[in-house]
Design an enzyme around this catalytic site. Structure first.
Site, PDB file in Angstrom:
ATOM      1  N   ARG A  92      -2.571   1.164 -10.331  1.00 30.03           N
ATOM      2  CA  ARG A  92      -1.756   2.182  -9.640  1.00 30.03           C
ATOM      3  C   ARG A  92      -0.472   2.530 -10.376  1.00 30.03           C
ATOM      4  O   ARG A  92       0.053   3.626 -10.189  1.00 30.03           O
ATOM      5  CB  ARG A  92      -1.451   1.731  -8.200  1.00 30.03           C
ATOM      6  CG  ARG A  92      -2.675   1.848  -7.322  1.00 30.03           C
ATOM      7  CD  ARG A  92      -2.428   1.589  -5.861  1.00 30.03           C
ATOM      8  NE  ARG A  92      -3.613   1.999  -5.115  1.00 30.03           N
ATOM      9  CZ  ARG A  92      -3.937   1.550  -3.908  1.00 30.03           C
ATOM     10  NH1 ARG A  92      -3.163   0.695  -3.294  1.00 30.03           N
ATOM     11  NH2 ARG A  92      -5.034   1.993  -3.312  1.00 30.03           N
ATOM     12  N   ASP A 105       0.812  -1.227   0.000  1.00 31.41           N
ATOM     13  CA  ASP A 105       0.000   0.000   0.000  1.00 31.41           C
ATOM     14  C   ASP A 105       0.843   1.274   0.000  1.00 31.41           C
ATOM     15  O   ASP A 105       0.337   2.365  -0.273  1.00 31.41           O
ATOM     16  CB  ASP A 105      -0.943   0.004   1.209  1.00 31.41           C
ATOM     17  CG  ASP A 105      -2.015  -1.068   1.072  1.00 31.41           C
ATOM     18  OD1 ASP A 105      -2.293  -1.489  -0.065  1.00 31.41           O
ATOM     19  OD2 ASP A 105      -2.570  -1.486   2.102  1.00 31.41           O
ATOM     20  N   LYS A 147      -5.324  -2.962  -8.053  1.00 25.65           N
ATOM     21  CA  LYS A 147      -5.782  -2.319  -6.816  1.00 25.65           C
ATOM     22  C   LYS A 147      -6.981  -1.422  -7.155  1.00 25.65           C
ATOM     23  O   LYS A 147      -7.621  -1.612  -8.173  1.00 25.65           O
ATOM     24  CB  LYS A 147      -4.634  -1.551  -6.168  1.00 25.65           C
ATOM     25  CG  LYS A 147      -3.545  -2.454  -5.618  1.00 25.65           C
ATOM     26  CD  LYS A 147      -4.058  -3.217  -4.396  1.00 25.65           C
ATOM     27  CE  LYS A 147      -3.030  -4.159  -3.824  1.00 25.65           C
ATOM     28  NZ  LYS A 147      -3.587  -5.014  -2.773  1.00 25.65           N
TER      29      LYS A 147
HETATM   30  C1  S3P Z   1      -5.128  -5.602   3.015  1.00 25.51           C
HETATM   31  C2  S3P Z   1      -4.286  -6.356   2.249  1.00 25.51           C
HETATM   32  C3  S3P Z   1      -3.656  -5.868   1.020  1.00 25.51           C
HETATM   33  C4  S3P Z   1      -3.721  -4.347   0.945  1.00 25.51           C
HETATM   34  C5  S3P Z   1      -5.074  -3.814   1.277  1.00 25.51           C
HETATM   35  C6  S3P Z   1      -5.465  -4.208   2.692  1.00 25.51           C
HETATM   36  C7  S3P Z   1      -5.709  -6.200   4.226  1.00 25.51           C
HETATM   37  O1  S3P Z   1      -4.335  -6.412  -0.095  1.00 25.51           O
HETATM   38  O2  S3P Z   1      -3.337  -3.917  -0.337  1.00 25.51           O
HETATM   39  O3  S3P Z   1      -5.100  -2.409   1.188  1.00 25.51           O
HETATM   40  O4  S3P Z   1      -6.271  -5.464   5.062  1.00 25.51           O
HETATM   41  O5  S3P Z   1      -5.618  -7.423   4.363  1.00 25.51           O
HETATM   42  P1  S3P Z   1      -3.976  -7.859  -0.684  1.00 25.51           P
HETATM   43  O6  S3P Z   1      -4.291  -8.852   0.337  1.00 25.51           O
HETATM   44  O7  S3P Z   1      -4.845  -7.996  -1.884  1.00 25.51           O
HETATM   45  O8  S3P Z   1      -2.526  -7.788  -1.040  1.00 25.51           O
END
Ligand code: S3P
Length: 421
Positions: free
Chosen positions: A331, A300, A327
């Site tokens: 991005r 992120d 995403k």
């Molecule tokens: C998150 C996991 C990440 C992240 C998202 C929040 C989470 O995504 O990018 O903003 O809270 O588990 P991914 O699990 O798809 O990598």
């Protein structure tokens, strides 16, 4: 003093587990992020009682088997975490639910949760196989031993949550350790979970008990403020009660490795999460490269880190980050577009980008379209602080998805700096 919003990832997990627990939980410093409000609304539709007061949420849980078939389609809005993690819970329910989201979320890949939950025995149908809305009919889940093909905390969490309802011990294996807030939260609520380097095992049918919890400040939101302090000459910043879980804090190590002056103090463990204070001082940045396992650990933060490129000596380079393309927006493309409009030299590749350093020239203000993506809007707003002339960001309200107070906080910080000098 800067008030950080409560951590978005942790807030989702506390809310979901509080709804599945018996009794009334109180979650203080619950995220103001719109994403976390989406989770609360879905949980309400499933029968949990949710009471909001300023910065705290009380949730009266219904127990593992107490959720009710919702009368309408659940709406995760912009929140991938809400959709993917709730898919895990819904897979364990002997009723049908449809869950959808906004235009951006309906474009994002869902096969990554559909596959393992189907293997556990849930019936799940997605639009075109891979997209929301998802129609989920669950119940009678089998325990599985699953290796996640893409490192993803959301997918891991969906399987662990479904594992609460399985007929044996469910195992998730991951090649890179992604954020482990679900594991920590499950333990807090009383589940039995074992975790050793990349392998997590959850025992089924625990009695989850209501808890009083405090959500740490959101490090992923803090990174935009930290970057602003690094960009603006003579600035310094102190942030209190920041979440410093090691599966999230790699971003600080990276910033330090490129020359940032960052100090962490008063570190303590609260509800199974590390929390502490972070002090930042403006320092010249050298630049560097991010690839491999670092990508999942800073996923992120990558837009902000890449956007620091023009403020570094050697630029910033990112590889192995094709996940950024799925995403809230693509991005890599949205950031490259915005940075170029501001005069940065950017080279895009399928799995990353290279943003040239200071020598590529001064940045200028521009009219920016963040493509509805909160992290792109915030990253480019920070870049705008170091550009000549004003920048206008279209639909800047999208920052509310994770950090509704972002612009007010940035303004306040700049005001404080102006008074100091
Ligand atoms: C998150 C996991 C990440 C992240 C998202 C929040 C989470 O995504 O990018 O903003 O809270 O588990 P991914 O699990 O798809 O990598």
């Amino acid at each position: 003093m800067v008030e950080l919003p409560g951590d978005k990832s942790i807030s989702h997990r506390y809310a979901i587990l509080a709804a599945l627990a018996e009794g009334r939980s109180e979650i203080s410093n619950y995220a103001s992020a719109a994403d976390c409000q989406s989770t609360l609304e879905c949980l309400r539709c499933l029968g949990a009682i949710v009471e909001l007061s300023e910065r705290s949420v009380r949730i009266t849980g219904v127990g593992l088997d107490g959720l009710k078939e919702p009368r309408r389609t659940l709406d995760a809005e912009n929140s991938g975490s809400t959709m993917r993690m709730l898919a895990g819970v819904l897979a364990g329910q002997a009723f049908s639910t449809t869950i959808t989201g906004d235009e951006s979320l309906r474009r994002r890949p869902m096969r990554r949760v559909i596959e393992p939950l189907r293997q556990m025995g849930a019936e799940i149908r997605g639009r075109e196989g891979d997209r929301a809305p998802l129609k989920i009919h669950g119940g009678h889940l089998r325990a599985i031993d699953y290796t996640t093909p893409v490192p993803s905390a959301q997918v891991k969490s969906a399987i662990l949550l479904a594992g609460l309802y399985a007929d044996g011990v469910t195992t998730v294996r991951e090649s890179v350790s992604t954020r482990d807030h679900t594991e920590a939260a499950l333990r807090e609520f009383g589940a039995t979970i074992e975790s050793t380097r990349g392998t997590i095992r959850i025992h089924p049918r625990p009695k989850l008990t209501a808890r009083q919890l405090v959500v740490p400040g959101d490090l992923s939101g803090a990174v935009f403020l930290i970057a602003a302090a690094l960009i603006l000459p003579e600035s310094s910043l102190m942030l209190h009660n920041v979440g410093l879980n090691p599966t999230r804090a790699r971003v600080l190590d990276f910033l330090i490795s490129i020359g940032a002056q960052i100090n962490v103090a008063s570190v303590q463990m609260r509800n199974g999460e590390l929390v502490g204070d972070v002090a930042v001082r403006h320092t010249p940045l050298g630049g560097g490269s991010i690839s491999g396992v670092q990508v999942a650990q800073m996923i992120d933060e990558l837009p902000m880190l890449a956007a620091l490129g023009p403020f570094t000596e050697k630029g910033i380079e990112i590889h192995d980050a094709q996940e950024l393309r799925v995403k809230e927006s693509d991005r890599i493309a949205s950031l490259a577009e915005g940075l170029r409009q501001m005069g940065a030299l950017v080279e895009e590749s399928p799995d990353g980008m290279r943003v040239e350093g200071r020598a590529a020239g001064k940045l200028r203000g521009a009219k920016i379209d963040p493509h509805g993506d909160h992290r792109i809007a915030m990253a480019l707003a920070v870049v705008a602080l170091g550009a000549k002339d004003d920048t206008v960001i279209r639909d800047a309200d999208c920052v509310g998805v994770s950090f509704p107070e972002f612009f007010a906080t940035l303004d306040r910080l700049r005001g404080a700096e102006a008074h100091k000098s």
